[in-house]
Design an enzyme around this catalytic site. Structure first.
Site, mmCIF file in Angstrom:
data_model
loop_
_atom_site.group_PDB
_atom_site.id
_atom_site.type_symbol
_atom_site.label_atom_id
_atom_site.label_comp_id
_atom_site.label_asym_id
_atom_site.label_seq_id
_atom_site.Cartn_x
_atom_site.Cartn_y
_atom_site.Cartn_z
ATOM 1 C CG ASP A 45 -23.188 71.988 42.275
ATOM 2 O OD1 ASP A 45 -22.807 71.431 41.223
ATOM 3 O OD2 ASP A 45 -22.500 72.803 42.892
ATOM 4 C CD GLU B 208 -16.560 71.110 42.541
ATOM 5 O OE1 GLU B 208 -17.412 70.854 43.407
ATOM 6 O OE2 GLU B 208 -16.664 70.727 41.353
#
Length: 820
Positions: free
Chosen positions: A323, A523
């Site tokens: 990621d 997020e």
């Protein structure tokens, strides 16, 4: 059965289609190792001819070419010229990246840029066979990066559908619209099993229950990639899928994004890993490692799970991608050097802006033997295998492929019909007193609330921009707002529909529909200290109470990325619909709310909660199967028109406030988090003034002489290190009333940056936003893990300035710009 909490007891309610299996039920495994994962095999078998071809390609590759295959830069920091020089294996477009830095660039520009990178790699000097680049994006609820694309409900709503076949259709549409823009690879599906709804990514998960995630995982993979073993597999109009984030991201303590999951090995496998075996069986070609940790060990460096369990027990033969700079969080690593991640089983670094230093260090580590050549060859083999399976060696430039440039199919009526069906099936009816719904469309309908005519708000994060913010209706040319859908239904039947955001009216309506909820986020920006809906903004509640007091039947349509404590709003509503984040097809809501013109039901409610709904704002974690399980609305709850269930008056008592400022909002609508304050030094006058509402702004007057300051202080230190690493910024909405006569700085935790020029050039009395990257403060030495003063404004001169909002948010600004 589903259940509704009523006082101290429970009322049973039959739930159609509720999964009967027990949460977290272990899957059988023949291994004697109690921690072993299911012994599954992909339905995509190894192809001996492809493996032989990979042998030949590897034999001719230089070590430099091999290292380049495992490094993935972002288009915001890499150019086609860089591609020609380094021959990277992949590129990505992150949430805030786009052609030319224009997040609203038309689809044709995306296709053009796809060609540019492909052509650059193809024209490079290769030691052996030319290896095509693959481009990945986060198309997590449709190809929503692109203006005009079909935007599906976020996963939390899809989980409420209980319809795996429709999930497959959604994958098919998403893949086809990605092919239109020449992009090869989707970082989807998210297979997180969300166990704490305070997590900012809750809406990316299908459910708190592993069975729903398990039932959807393979179907979404098949939709994106095609069915393994058939000619459609990774053929025209298909893209490479990614199962993410491996593993445990939905179970971090306190719902902290990128945090630590304390679960046992068995819980990691049986709950958090539930979606991976079916995804691997369906032939998913890539798996993304999680930012999070498992019992203190970062997943990007977790050999036991990445290599032994994923690649070993489950025989996953695709590749593992990282990621966004996630490798930099592994102990002993930085964003530009991380041999530990490769040796643990990571096959491709996601190195958006760190690629140059990472390439150099990785090359040196391979040459020194710190990264064994066998491990590098295995990683490259896996990447080449996926590229061969996806026919990338044979496809040619992106613009020459099937569906490329078919912009008429982007957001087409056929695709939007699939999304509209998903909206209808994802709606959950929580309350329907006196069976108010379905409504007659022949009446006078008032539509209120700030979500009624706001397509960005109904779509949520990961929509055109990373956070899904700063968007207008013009950015959604093929979409329909919720109000527009209601208006169409009502006008067609001879009724009237009036939009009034604040609920005011000149002619008393027969019924009012109030659309409200969370503003978009993504997020860690969405992490929250509690599940209370909007503790500082009570405008929706005030509207509901005003309408109810006038004797007007009220229907609430609640937009959210998680279940929330909305007891006051439920009490003020006759009917209450959890719409979650439905995406571009607002008409799907009116399809269910209204009868047809002949008085017949068009569509009944089908959605059933895939997340338990809290009875208290502090009631988290709250999951089916927990000890002392005590929700307001249980997992699986969802009314239909035929159900005669009364929701009693609910307690509106709130518990003590949680961690103040944890949601990134530091000052808004005149309110500070509990325990926070503005402190002014001698020589500074402060008073409350009006901007959008009564006393929602502070006016500060610096009178000059000695150094003076305004300090925003917290009741306990904030940890915003994650936000700093994620390139978020401090944002201050301000209006200069008298220009500064001397140097002005804005600081945080003892360090500051100059803002004099910006303030002096601001038009008097106009509202502006000052955006300062958090990295500016970190580079100057601030400890971003212990911030007690998130805002300090100082000057020795004269200045009058109004401040209405202070927050931490995403902004598309250069991270190295630290003077304003």
């Amino acid at each position: 059965m589903g259940y509704l909490r009523v006082g101290a007891g429970w009322r049973a309610l039959a739930i159609v289609g509720l999964l009967a299996s027990t949460a977290g039920a272990a899957q059988p495994n023949a291994s004697a190792n109690p921690n072993a994962w299911p012994n599954v095999h992909s339905r995509v078998a190894l192809n001996p001819a492809q493996e032989a071809r990979i042998d030949k390609i590897l034999a001719k590759m230089t070590v430099e070419e091999k290292v380049a295959q495992i490094v993935q830069p972002d288009i915001s920091s890499v150019t086609p010229a860089d591609m020609r020089k380094y021959k990277f294996g992949s590129i990505l477009a992150g949430g805030n990246s786009a052609p030319g830095g224009n997040e609203k660039a038309p689809a044709a520009e995306w296709l053009k840029l796809s060609d540019s990178f492909w052509n650059a790699g193809n024209s490079a000097a290769w030691a052996g066979e030319k290896i095509p680049v693959m481009w990945g994006v986060d198309a997590v609820h449709g190809h929503a990066n692109i203006v005009g694309a079909t935007i599906f409900p976020q996963n939390i709503g899809l989980g409420a559908m209980r319809n795996p076949e429709l999930i497959k259709k959604i994958g098919e549409v998403t893949a086809k619209e990605m092919a239109i823009t020449g992009i090869d690879w989707d970082f989807s599906p998210t297979l997180a099993v969300v166990r704490d709804d305070r997590w900012g990514r809750t809406y990316e998960g299908f459910s708190e229950d592993p069975e729903i995630v398990r039932s959807y995982a393979g179907k979404m993979v098949e939709g994106l990639q095609g069915v393994a073993g058939t000619p459609e597999f990774l053929g025209p109009g298909k893209v490479i899928a990614t199962a993410k984030h491996f593993v445990g991201d939905g179970g971090t303590a306190n719902g902290k994004d990128q945090g630590d999951n304390p679960s046992t090995d068995q819980q990691i496998r049986d709950i958090h890993g539930a979606g991976y075996p079916p995804a691997v069986e369906a032939g998913v070609q890539t798996v993304m490692a999680s930012y999070s940790s498992v019992r203190g060990q970062k997943m990007h460096g977790n050999r036991e799970l990445l290599t032994n369990r994923l690649k070993g027990d489950m025989h996953f033969d695709g590749f593992v991608v990282g990621d966004w700079n996630g490798h930099g969080q592994v102990p002993t690593c930085t964003t530009t050097s991380c041999p530990a991640a490769v040796n643990a089983g990571l096959d491709m670094f996601m190195a958006p802006d760190s690629w140059k230093g990472l390439y150099d260090s990785t090359l040196a580590q391979v040459k020194s033997g710190e990264i064994p050549m066998t491990r590098l060859d295995d990683a490259v083999r896996r990447i080449l295998r996926v590229k061969l399976r996806a026919h990338l060696f044979d496809k040619g430039a992106p613009s020459t492929r099937p569906y490329a440039g078919r912009f008429d199919l982007l957001g087409s009526a056929e695709h939007r019909a699939v999304a509209r069906q998903a909206v209808r099936e994802s709606l959950v009816l929580l309350k329907n007193e006196g069976q108010l719904l379905p409504l007659s469309p022949k009446t006078n309908v008032l539509v209120a609330g700030d979500g009624a005519d706001n397509i960005g708000k109904q779509s949520g994060g990961w929509t055109i921009t990373w956070q899904g913010t700063d968007l207008t209706k013009a950015d959604f040319p093929h979409a329909q707002s919720i109000f527009s859908g209601i208006e169409d239904a009502v006008k067609a039947a001879g009724g009237t529909a009036t939009l009034s955001t604040d609920g005011s009216y000149s002619r008393k309506p027969d019924v009012a529909i109030v659309v409200f909820g969370e503003n978009p986020y993504a997020e860690m920006v969405g992490d929250r200290p509690s599940l209370e809906f909007s503790p500082s903004d009570k405008s929706a509640l005030e509207t509901l109470r005003k309408l109810k007091a006038a004797g007007i039947p009220t229907v609430s349509v609640f937009l959210s990325g998680r279940p929330m404590w909305v007891n006051p709003e439920l009490n003020s509503s006759d009917a209450f619909v959890a719409a979650f984040l439905p995406g571009s097809e607002g008409g799907g809501i009116s399809d269910v709310l209204f009868r047809d013109s002949a008085g017949n039901v068009r569509y009944d409610f089908r959605g059933k909660l895939s997340f338990s709904w809290p009875r208290r704002a502090d009631q988290t974690p709250l999951n089916r199967g927990d000890a002392n399980y005590d929700p307001l609305f249980a997992f699986g709850y969802g009314l239909t028109f035929a159900d005669k269930v009364s929701v009693p008056k609910l307690s509106e008592e709130k518990p003590a406030a949680g961690a103040a400022g944890a949601d990134g909002v530091y000052f808004a609508r005149g309110a500070l988090p509990t325990g926070w304050s503005f402190a002014t030094s001698p020589g500074v006058n402060a008073r409350a003034i009006d901007r959008r509402g009564q006393e929602d702004t502070r006016l500060f007057t610096f009178n000059g002489g000695a150094m003076q300051s305004v300090r925003l202080t917290t009741n306990q230190p904030l940890d915003i290190a994650r936000e700093t690493n994620a390139e978020l910024s401090l944002q201050v909405e301000y209006s200069v009333r008298s220009a500064p006569s001397s140097v002005v700085t804005v600081g945080m935790e003892g360090v500051s940056v100059p803002v004099t020029d910006t303030l002096r050039s601001s038009a008097k009395d106009s509202w502006q936003t000052l955006t300062i990257p958090l990295r500016c403060f970190a580079k100057a030495g601030a400890d971003m893990a212990k911030v007690s003063t998130p805002l300090v404004m100082s000057t020795s001169g004269q200045l009058t300035i109004a401040v209405s909002d202070v927050r931490i948010a995403s902004a598309n600004v250069p991270q190295d710009r630290c003077a304003f």
